[in-house]
Design a protein around this motif. Structure first.
Motif, PDB file in Angstrom:
ATOM      1  N   TYR A 183       0.841  -1.207   0.000  1.00 59.00           N
ATOM      2  CA  TYR A 183       0.000   0.000   0.000  1.00 59.00           C
ATOM      3  C   TYR A 183       0.873   1.254   0.000  1.00 59.00           C
ATOM      4  O   TYR A 183       0.622   2.201  -0.758  1.00 59.00           O
ATOM      5  CB  TYR A 183      -0.915  -0.017   1.226  1.00 59.00           C
ATOM      6  N   LEU A 184       1.901   1.267   0.827  1.00 58.68           N
ATOM      7  CA  LEU A 184       2.771   2.433   0.903  1.00 58.68           C
ATOM      8  C   LEU A 184       3.574   2.623  -0.384  1.00 58.68           C
ATOM      9  O   LEU A 184       3.726   3.742  -0.876  1.00 58.68           O
ATOM     10  CB  LEU A 184       3.715   2.299   2.103  1.00 58.68           C
ATOM     11  N   VAL A 185       4.082   1.523  -0.938  1.00 57.55           N
ATOM     12  CA  VAL A 185       4.867   1.623  -2.169  1.00 57.55           C
ATOM     13  C   VAL A 185       3.992   2.107  -3.326  1.00 57.55           C
ATOM     14  O   VAL A 185       4.390   2.974  -4.119  1.00 57.55           O
ATOM     15  CB  VAL A 185       5.525   0.273  -2.509  1.00 57.55           C
ATOM     16  N   VAL A 236     -10.184  12.383  -5.186  1.00 58.14           N
ATOM     17  CA  VAL A 236     -10.668  12.638  -3.824  1.00 58.14           C
ATOM     18  C   VAL A 236      -9.795  13.683  -3.140  1.00 58.14           C
ATOM     19  O   VAL A 236     -10.292  14.642  -2.545  1.00 58.14           O
ATOM     20  CB  VAL A 236     -10.700  11.329  -3.014  1.00 58.14           C
ATOM     21  N   THR A 237      -8.472  13.501  -3.232  1.00 56.27           N
ATOM     22  CA  THR A 237      -7.552  14.475  -2.650  1.00 56.27           C
ATOM     23  C   THR A 237      -7.750  15.847  -3.288  1.00 56.27           C
ATOM     24  O   THR A 237      -7.756  16.876  -2.600  1.00 56.27           O
ATOM     25  CB  THR A 237      -6.097  14.028  -2.833  1.00 56.27           C
ATOM     26  N   GLY A 238      -7.924  15.855  -4.598  1.00 52.53           N
ATOM     27  CA  GLY A 238      -8.122  17.112  -5.297  1.00 52.53           C
ATOM     28  C   GLY A 238      -9.352  17.847  -4.803  1.00 52.53           C
ATOM     29  O   GLY A 238      -9.331  19.076  -4.626  1.00 52.53           O
ATOM     30  N   PHE A 239     -10.429  17.107  -4.556  1.00 55.71           N
ATOM     31  CA  PHE A 239     -11.659  17.719  -4.053  1.00 55.71           C
ATOM     32  C   PHE A 239     -11.420  18.362  -2.690  1.00 55.71           C
ATOM     33  O   PHE A 239     -11.832  19.494  -2.443  1.00 55.71           O
ATOM     34  CB  PHE A 239     -12.749  16.649  -3.938  1.00 55.71           C
ATOM     35  N   VAL A 240     -10.722  17.645  -1.808  1.00 53.46           N
ATOM     36  CA  VAL A 240     -10.488  18.143  -0.449  1.00 53.46           C
ATOM     37  C   VAL A 240      -9.555  19.359  -0.474  1.00 53.46           C
ATOM     38  O   VAL A 240      -9.813  20.379   0.178  1.00 53.46           O
ATOM     39  CB  VAL A 240      -9.903  17.033   0.443  1.00 53.46           C
ATOM     40  N   MET A 244      -2.967   6.449   5.878  1.00 54.13           N
ATOM     41  CA  MET A 244      -3.704   7.293   4.930  1.00 54.13           C
ATOM     42  C   MET A 244      -3.079   8.679   4.821  1.00 54.13           C
ATOM     43  O   MET A 244      -2.973   9.238   3.722  1.00 54.13           O
ATOM     44  CB  MET A 244      -5.167   7.419   5.367  1.00 54.13           C
ATOM     45  N   ALA A 245      -2.667   9.235   5.949  1.00 53.86           N
ATOM     46  CA  ALA A 245      -2.025  10.550   5.921  1.00 53.86           C
ATOM     47  C   ALA A 245      -0.726  10.500   5.132  1.00 53.86           C
ATOM     48  O   ALA A 245      -0.403  11.429   4.379  1.00 53.86           O
ATOM     49  CB  ALA A 245      -1.764  11.028   7.347  1.00 53.86           C
ATOM     50  N   THR A 246       0.017   9.406   5.273  1.00 55.24           N
ATOM     51  CA  THR A 246       1.252   9.236   4.511  1.00 55.24           C
ATOM     52  C   THR A 246       0.951   9.134   3.022  1.00 55.24           C
ATOM     53  O   THR A 246       1.644   9.729   2.186  1.00 55.24           O
ATOM     54  CB  THR A 246       1.996   7.973   4.981  1.00 55.24           C
ATOM     55  N   ASN A 247      -0.095   8.402   2.689  1.00 54.01           N
ATOM     56  CA  ASN A 247      -0.529   8.262   1.296  1.00 54.01           C
ATOM     57  C   ASN A 247      -0.802   9.633   0.686  1.00 54.01           C
ATOM     58  O   ASN A 247      -0.280   9.968  -0.384  1.00 54.01           O
ATOM     59  CB  ASN A 247      -1.781   7.368   1.271  1.00 54.01           C
ATOM     60  N   ARG A 248      -1.610  10.441   1.354  1.00 57.91           N
ATOM     61  CA  ARG A 248      -1.978  11.751   0.810  1.00 57.91           C
ATOM     62  C   ARG A 248      -0.783  12.694   0.771  1.00 57.91           C
ATOM     63  O   ARG A 248      -0.611  13.479  -0.162  1.00 57.91           O
ATOM     64  CB  ARG A 248      -3.113  12.372   1.636  1.00 57.91           C
ATOM     65  N   GLY A 249       0.064  12.604   1.793  1.00 58.77           N
ATOM     66  CA  GLY A 249       1.245  13.459   1.815  1.00 58.77           C
ATOM     67  C   GLY A 249       2.198  13.155   0.677  1.00 58.77           C
ATOM     68  O   GLY A 249       2.756  14.071   0.049  1.00 58.77           O
ATOM     69  N   MET A 250       2.391  11.869   0.376  1.00 58.19           N
ATOM     70  CA  MET A 250       3.295  11.507  -0.718  1.00 58.19           C
ATOM     71  C   MET A 250       2.734  11.955  -2.060  1.00 58.19           C
ATOM     72  O   MET A 250       3.489  12.322  -2.967  1.00 58.19           O
ATOM     73  CB  MET A 250       3.569   9.999  -0.704  1.00 58.19           C
ATOM     74  N   GLU A 251       1.412  11.950  -2.189  1.00 54.98           N
ATOM     75  CA  GLU A 251       0.817  12.441  -3.434  1.00 54.98           C
ATOM     76  C   GLU A 251       1.136  13.923  -3.633  1.00 54.98           C
ATOM     77  O   GLU A 251       1.511  14.351  -4.727  1.00 54.98           O
ATOM     78  CB  GLU A 251      -0.694  12.232  -3.420  1.00 54.98           C
ATOM     79  N   PHE A 258       1.925   6.408  -7.054  1.00 57.92           N
ATOM     80  CA  PHE A 258       0.601   6.687  -7.624  1.00 57.92           C
ATOM     81  C   PHE A 258       0.647   7.764  -8.709  1.00 57.92           C
ATOM     82  O   PHE A 258       0.120   7.587  -9.810  1.00 57.92           O
ATOM     83  CB  PHE A 258      -0.361   7.096  -6.504  1.00 57.92           C
ATOM     84  N   VAL A 259       1.255   8.890  -8.413  1.00 57.22           N
ATOM     85  CA  VAL A 259       1.309   9.989  -9.382  1.00 57.22           C
ATOM     86  C   VAL A 259       2.285   9.666 -10.499  1.00 57.22           C
ATOM     87  O   VAL A 259       1.990   9.880 -11.687  1.00 57.22           O
ATOM     88  CB  VAL A 259       1.691  11.308  -8.680  1.00 57.22           C
ATOM     89  N   HIS A 260       3.456   9.130 -10.156  1.00 54.87           N
ATOM     90  CA  HIS A 260       4.490   8.889 -11.171  1.00 54.87           C
ATOM     91  C   HIS A 260       4.103   7.795 -12.156  1.00 54.87           C
ATOM     92  O   HIS A 260       4.597   7.787 -13.291  1.00 54.87           O
ATOM     93  CB  HIS A 260       5.812   8.554 -10.488  1.00 54.87           C
ATOM     94  N   ASP A 261       3.239   6.873 -11.760  1.00 57.87           N
ATOM     95  CA  ASP A 261       2.821   5.809 -12.675  1.00 57.87           C
ATOM     96  C   ASP A 261       1.748   6.278 -13.651  1.00 57.87           C
ATOM     97  O   ASP A 261       1.387   5.537 -14.571  1.00 57.87           O
ATOM     98  CB  ASP A 261       2.299   4.604 -11.876  1.00 57.87           C
ATOM     99  N   ASP A 262       1.241   7.469 -13.473  1.00 63.86           N
ATOM    100  CA  ASP A 262       0.261   8.042 -14.391  1.00 63.86           C
ATOM    101  C   ASP A 262       1.009   8.872 -15.432  1.00 63.86           C
ATOM    102  O   ASP A 262       1.783   9.769 -15.069  1.00 63.86           O
ATOM    103  CB  ASP A 262      -0.718   8.933 -13.614  1.00 63.86           C
TER     104      ASP A 262
END
Length: 213
Positions: free
Chosen positions: A88-90, A107-111, A163-170, A95-99
């Motif tokens: 999950y962390l990897v 979801v993050t963008g909305f928030v 989850m906070a780590t996920n959003r922060g890395m994004e 997430f962004v770089h693979d796009d």
């Protein structure tokens, strides 16, 4: 531009989604949406309604797909739960770089945008976050049952930290941090979990250095 004959609504909605993820709700005009989907304004309104309805439909489709994808990463037997948390962390780091377009999570963008145009959209975003948190918590509890994570640790607290780590890395990825740096961050976050002794890699003992004679 009119409505293409026999157009695929699902593919068009995915095109709308990428436009909203690229420029946000406020930064996306009806003309932008129509161009992204290859439709005229009249056809757009006839098929999908106004911008708010289209955004909600797009957001719901994105959330459904995203929740399913993360559940697939996190669900499984107890003996591989810890490995799934690391995955999950990897995946979060990449997430962004693979796009190819370096787009972030809708979801993050909305928030982050602070969009308050639609209470239904806000409710769907909260639901998405709660569902992912639930999947994470279940995976944490599985790792605790297997003896890989401290059974006394609060499972929901660990899942919220992940989850906070996920959003922060994004956010860092979109700010220009490269994938390698984020993967190192993912490893550090994993090592910071309340791992039990059996789950930690065994380190070679430090060599004993005698005093010089």
């Amino acid at each position: 531009m009119g409505r293409p004959p026999g157009f695929d609504k699902d593919k068009v909605v995915q095109a709308f989604e990428r436009q909203f993820r690229r420029t946000g709700y406020a930064g996306t005009s009806v003309d932008d949406i129509a161009k992204a989907g290859g439709l005229g304004r009249g056809s757009l309104y006839a098929a999908f309604g106004d911008k708010s309805k289209l955004y909600l439909r797009t957001l719901e489709a994105y959330c459904d797909r995203n929740e399913t994808a993360w559940a697939a990463v996190l669900e499984g037997p107890d003996d591989t739960a810890l490995a799934r948390l690391h995955a999950y962390l990897v995946k979060s780091a990449r997430f962004v770089h693979d796009d190819p377009d370096r787009l972030g999570c809708m979801v993050t963008g909305f928030v982050v945008e602070g969009a308050d145009h639609d209470p239904q959209a806000a409710a769907r975003v909260r639901q998405a976050l709660m569902r992912i948190e639930s999947s994470l918590t279940e995976c944490v509890q599985a790792a605790q049952r297997h003896g890989d994570l401290d059974p006394e640790a609060e499972a929901s607290g660990i899942s919220q930290l992940l989850m906070a780590t996920n959003r922060g890395m994004e956010v860092l990825a979109r700010a220009g941090f490269d994938a390698a740096a984020l993967e190192r961050l993912a490893d550090q976050a994993f090592e910071g979990l309340p791992l039990t002794a059996r789950a930690r890699p065994q380190q070679a003992p430090r060599p004993v250095v005698s005093d010089a004679s």
